[in-house]
Scaffold this active site. Structure first.
Site, PDB file in Angstrom:
ATOM      1  N   GLY A   1     -14.729  39.567 -12.429  1.00 39.42           N
ATOM      2  CA  GLY A   1     -13.346  40.050 -12.193  1.00 39.42           C
ATOM      3  C   GLY A   1     -13.587  41.565 -11.954  1.00 39.42           C
ATOM      4  O   GLY A   1     -14.469  42.307 -11.899  1.00 39.42           O
TER       5      GLY A   1
ATOM      6  N   ILE B   1      -9.377  34.097 -12.200  1.00 36.62           N
ATOM      7  CA  ILE B   1      -8.291  33.019 -12.193  1.00 36.62           C
ATOM      8  C   ILE B   1      -6.847  33.731 -11.924  1.00 36.62           C
ATOM      9  O   ILE B   1      -5.895  33.258 -11.288  1.00 36.62           O
ATOM     10  CB  ILE B   1      -7.881  32.176 -13.154  1.00 36.62           C
ATOM     11  CG1 ILE B   1      -7.460  32.972 -14.426  1.00 36.62           C
ATOM     12  CG2 ILE B   1      -9.187  31.461 -13.503  1.00 36.62           C
ATOM     13  CD1 ILE B   1      -7.022  31.989 -15.697  1.00 36.62           C
ATOM     14  N   ASP B   2      -6.905  35.170 -11.989  1.00 41.46           N
ATOM     15  CA  ASP B   2      -5.667  36.067 -11.928  1.00 41.46           C
ATOM     16  C   ASP B   2      -5.317  36.391 -10.640  1.00 41.46           C
ATOM     17  O   ASP B   2      -4.143  36.665 -10.272  1.00 41.46           O
ATOM     18  CB  ASP B   2      -5.758  36.994 -12.868  1.00 41.46           C
ATOM     19  CG  ASP B   2      -6.114  36.922 -14.145  1.00 41.46           C
ATOM     20  OD1 ASP B   2      -5.356  35.747 -14.861  1.00 41.46           O
ATOM     21  OD2 ASP B   2      -6.654  37.803 -15.193  1.00 41.46           O
TER      22      ASP B   2
ATOM     23  N   MET C   1      -1.267  32.215 -17.599  1.00 41.67           N
ATOM     24  CA  MET C   1      -2.036  33.561 -17.738  1.00 41.67           C
ATOM     25  C   MET C   1      -2.043  34.337 -16.553  1.00 41.67           C
ATOM     26  O   MET C   1      -0.949  33.994 -15.461  1.00 41.67           O
ATOM     27  CB  MET C   1      -3.732  33.115 -17.822  1.00 41.67           C
ATOM     28  CG  MET C   1      -3.889  32.647 -19.159  1.00 41.67           C
ATOM     29  SD  MET C   1      -5.751  32.158 -19.172  1.00 41.67           S
ATOM     30  CE  MET C   1      -6.089  32.280 -21.000  1.00 41.67           C
TER      31      MET C   1
ATOM     32  N   ARG D   1      -2.675  37.879 -16.953  1.00 45.20           N
ATOM     33  CA  ARG D   1      -2.767  39.410 -17.248  1.00 45.20           C
ATOM     34  C   ARG D   1      -1.434  40.055 -16.553  1.00 45.20           C
ATOM     35  O   ARG D   1      -0.528  39.869 -16.751  1.00 45.20           O
ATOM     36  CB  ARG D   1      -4.088  40.008 -17.013  1.00 45.20           C
ATOM     37  CG  ARG D   1      -5.181  39.247 -17.864  1.00 45.20           C
ATOM     38  CD  ARG D   1      -6.289  40.278 -17.982  1.00 45.20           C
ATOM     39  NE  ARG D   1      -6.067  41.376 -18.825  1.00 45.20           N
ATOM     40  CZ  ARG D   1      -5.880  41.390 -20.146  1.00 45.20           C
ATOM     41  NH1 ARG D   1      -5.950  40.449 -21.059  1.00 45.20           N
ATOM     42  NH2 ARG D   1      -5.793  42.765 -20.615  1.00 45.20           N
TER      43      ARG D   1
ATOM     44  N   ARG E   1      12.038  24.337 -25.784  1.00 48.11           N
ATOM     45  CA  ARG E   1      10.730  24.299 -26.395  1.00 48.11           C
ATOM     46  C   ARG E   1       9.699  25.378 -25.419  1.00 48.11           C
ATOM     47  O   ARG E   1      10.113  25.602 -24.326  1.00 48.11           O
ATOM     48  CB  ARG E   1      10.158  22.933 -26.141  1.00 48.11           C
ATOM     49  CG  ARG E   1      11.080  21.919 -26.846  1.00 48.11           C
ATOM     50  CD  ARG E   1      10.438  22.306 -28.332  1.00 48.11           C
ATOM     51  NE  ARG E   1      11.253  21.141 -29.274  1.00 48.11           N
ATOM     52  CZ  ARG E   1      12.535  21.309 -29.833  1.00 48.11           C
ATOM     53  NH1 ARG E   1      13.260  22.523 -29.904  1.00 48.11           N
ATOM     54  NH2 ARG E   1      12.940  20.492 -30.766  1.00 48.11           N
TER      55      ARG E   1
ATOM     56  N   HIS F   1      -6.233  28.598 -22.577  1.00 48.65           N
ATOM     57  CA  HIS F   1      -7.685  28.346 -21.653  1.00 48.65           C
ATOM     58  C   HIS F   1      -7.664  27.128 -20.970  1.00 48.65           C
ATOM     59  O   HIS F   1      -8.539  26.831 -20.330  1.00 48.65           O
ATOM     60  CB  HIS F   1      -8.563  28.412 -22.768  1.00 48.65           C
ATOM     61  CG  HIS F   1      -8.819  30.096 -23.145  1.00 48.65           C
ATOM     62  ND1 HIS F   1      -8.192  30.546 -24.335  1.00 48.65           N
ATOM     63  CD2 HIS F   1      -9.776  30.979 -22.952  1.00 48.65           C
ATOM     64  CE1 HIS F   1      -8.474  32.035 -24.416  1.00 48.65           C
ATOM     65  NE2 HIS F   1      -9.531  32.234 -23.576  1.00 48.65           N
ATOM     66  N   LEU F   2      -6.741  26.169 -20.888  1.00 46.19           N
ATOM     67  CA  LEU F   2      -6.705  24.941 -20.361  1.00 46.19           C
ATOM     68  C   LEU F   2      -6.784  25.337 -18.702  1.00 46.19           C
ATOM     69  O   LEU F   2      -7.187  24.554 -17.811  1.00 46.19           O
ATOM     70  CB  LEU F   2      -5.505  24.314 -20.314  1.00 46.19           C
ATOM     71  CG  LEU F   2      -5.398  23.254 -21.810  1.00 46.19           C
ATOM     72  CD1 LEU F   2      -3.868  22.777 -21.826  1.00 46.19           C
ATOM     73  CD2 LEU F   2      -6.516  22.368 -21.768  1.00 46.19           C
ATOM     74  N   GLN F   3      -6.402  26.642 -18.489  1.00 44.20           N
ATOM     75  CA  GLN F   3      -6.256  27.039 -16.858  1.00 44.20           C
ATOM     76  C   GLN F   3      -7.537  27.505 -16.704  1.00 44.20           C
ATOM     77  O   GLN F   3      -7.924  27.498 -15.285  1.00 44.20           O
ATOM     78  CB  GLN F   3      -5.292  28.140 -16.852  1.00 44.20           C
ATOM     79  CG  GLN F   3      -3.904  27.705 -17.046  1.00 44.20           C
ATOM     80  CD  GLN F   3      -2.782  29.288 -17.442  1.00 44.20           C
ATOM     81  OE1 GLN F   3      -2.379  29.626 -16.511  1.00 44.20           O
ATOM     82  NE2 GLN F   3      -2.853  29.408 -18.681  1.00 44.20           N
TER      83      GLN F   3
END
Length: 398
Positions: free
Chosen positions: A117, A141-142, A184, A186, A280, A286-288
């Protein structure tokens, strides 16, 4: 191979789906061009003191196309941190860079493919400035790298977040709750925006659009007045609080990127306090990053790998492969590592607003206005009036 030509590859920064597809794409493409491939382990750390790599072949890359993570390992901390915060460059230790150059020369590596990245490619840029032959592949991923339409891993992360929203929708409706999903991204809101639209989110909070708790709560109340007793709120981890500042985990280290996270819980508590409505929070975290890449990311990552080899063949060092649909092009790394955030007037934002999705701001009017058409008359040379064909309707942005 016959003439001993070699290519190096490493995967740096945070892991994401599609890394192995890039590695496979590099190996298969490199072999057709007569190159051997060396895979350096644990990101940039494998380049120096101690040098650690493995030969990559058809045999040890078979079956990795749909496998998550990276067979080479990675790290987003250590000696090769070149950015802190947003676009803030940190100079690497010259002796460290010299050691990398020695490794590349000693192993006769003609080109080093750096998959990463913005922070990881900032390291590659410094390598390039010191004469190390590097090419870049955009990985995050961002989706926050400029000069490329999409980075691989992004749509896999969006798929994960969308699946979470689908699941939260049923439980929220069953219990008439507000569900807050923190994702996520950032300092960019791409994941929140795309997942929010794809997963039927009602409120989307992203770093690019200032928002307030009043507007968020008002959006929830408006839904209830329409008979919708539940609400899905999607919030990007980098969304700033209305009073300013981002929420981080633990103390910020001056030598590392801040660990973002916690904004979802802040939003949840404030909604519950103001509306007295059961709320809720779910933090995907971090699943992503994990799991198999989507078919789109497999194709995209494979193309990135093959075209990275092309850049080495063409000796376009200091460049990064870029996806400009439908073409794979290239751009200088220095131009590519600038932060790419969501354009607040982009078509996805406009569509979301047209659907009634709230971004927690004050905009209430639809994002489009439609210009009505009328039949016009014009006078012919013989003095007779004839009707023109009606003009085509068009939508103009406000």
């Amino acid at each position: 191979m016959a003439n001993g030509k070699k290519i190096g590859i490493l995967t740096a920064g945070g892991d994401c789906p599609g890394l192995n597809a890039v590695i496979r794409g590099v190996v298969k493409s490199a072999n057709t061009h007569g190159y051997e491939v060396l895979g350096f382990l644990k990101g940039y750390e494998g380049l120096v003191d101690p040098v650690s790599f493995i030969p990559l072949t058809h045999k040890n890359t078979t079956g990795i196309l749909g496998q998550g993570g990276t067979i080479l390992g990675s790290t987003n901390k250590g000696r090769f941190a070149a950015t802190i915060g947003v676009n803030d460059r940190v100079e690497l230790d010259p002796e460290l860079v010299a050691g990398v150059k020695t490794t590349v020369e000693h192993l006769d590596v003609e080109g080093l493919i750096c998959v990463g990245g913005d922070g990881s490619l900032a390291v590659a840029q410094q390598f390039h400035e010191q004469g190390i032959p590097v090419v870049g592949v955009p990985k995050t991923i961002d989706n926050d790298l400029s000069s490329t339409a999409f980075t691989f891993g992004f749509f896999s992360a969006v798929f994960c977040a969308t699946d979470a929203l689908d699941r939260l929708h049923t439980t929220a409706a069953s219990h008439e709750r507000v569900m807050v999903l923190e994702v996520m991204g950032r300092h960019a809101g791409w994941i929140a925006l795309y997942a929010g639209v794809a997963g039927g989110g009602d409120v989307i909070l992203i770093p690019e659009i200032p928002w307030s708790f009043e507007n968020v709560c008002e959006a929830i109340i408006r839904r209830e007045q329409r008979g919708k007793k539940f609400t899905l709120v999607v919030v990007a981890e980098g969304a700033e609080l209305p009073e300013g500042g981002i929420v981080t985990q633990g103390e910020c280290d001056a030598k590392r990127q801040a660990r973002l996270g916690g904004i979802g819980n802040c939003v949840c508590k404030e909604i519950e306090r103001r509306l007295g409505k059961e709320t809720r929070t779910v933090v995907l975290g971090h699943l992503q990053r994990g799991g198999a890449p989507t078919t789109f990311d497999r194709v995209l990552a494979t193309q990135y790998g093959a075209h990275a080899v092309r850049l080495i063949v063409e000796r376009k060092f200091g460049h990064m492969v870029t996806y400009q649909p439908p073409n794979m092009l290239d751009v200088s790394i220095i131009d590519a590592i600038k932060l790419s955030t969501v354009d607040t007037a982009c078509s996805a934002i406009q569509a979301a607003r047209a659907l009634g999705i709230s971004f927690g701001d004050d905009q209430r009017e639809p994002p489009f206005r439609y210009v009505a058409t009328t039949s016009e008359q014009k006078t012919e040379p013989n003095g007779q009036k004839t009707k023109n064909k009606s003009k085509t309707s068009k939508a103009a942005r406000l």
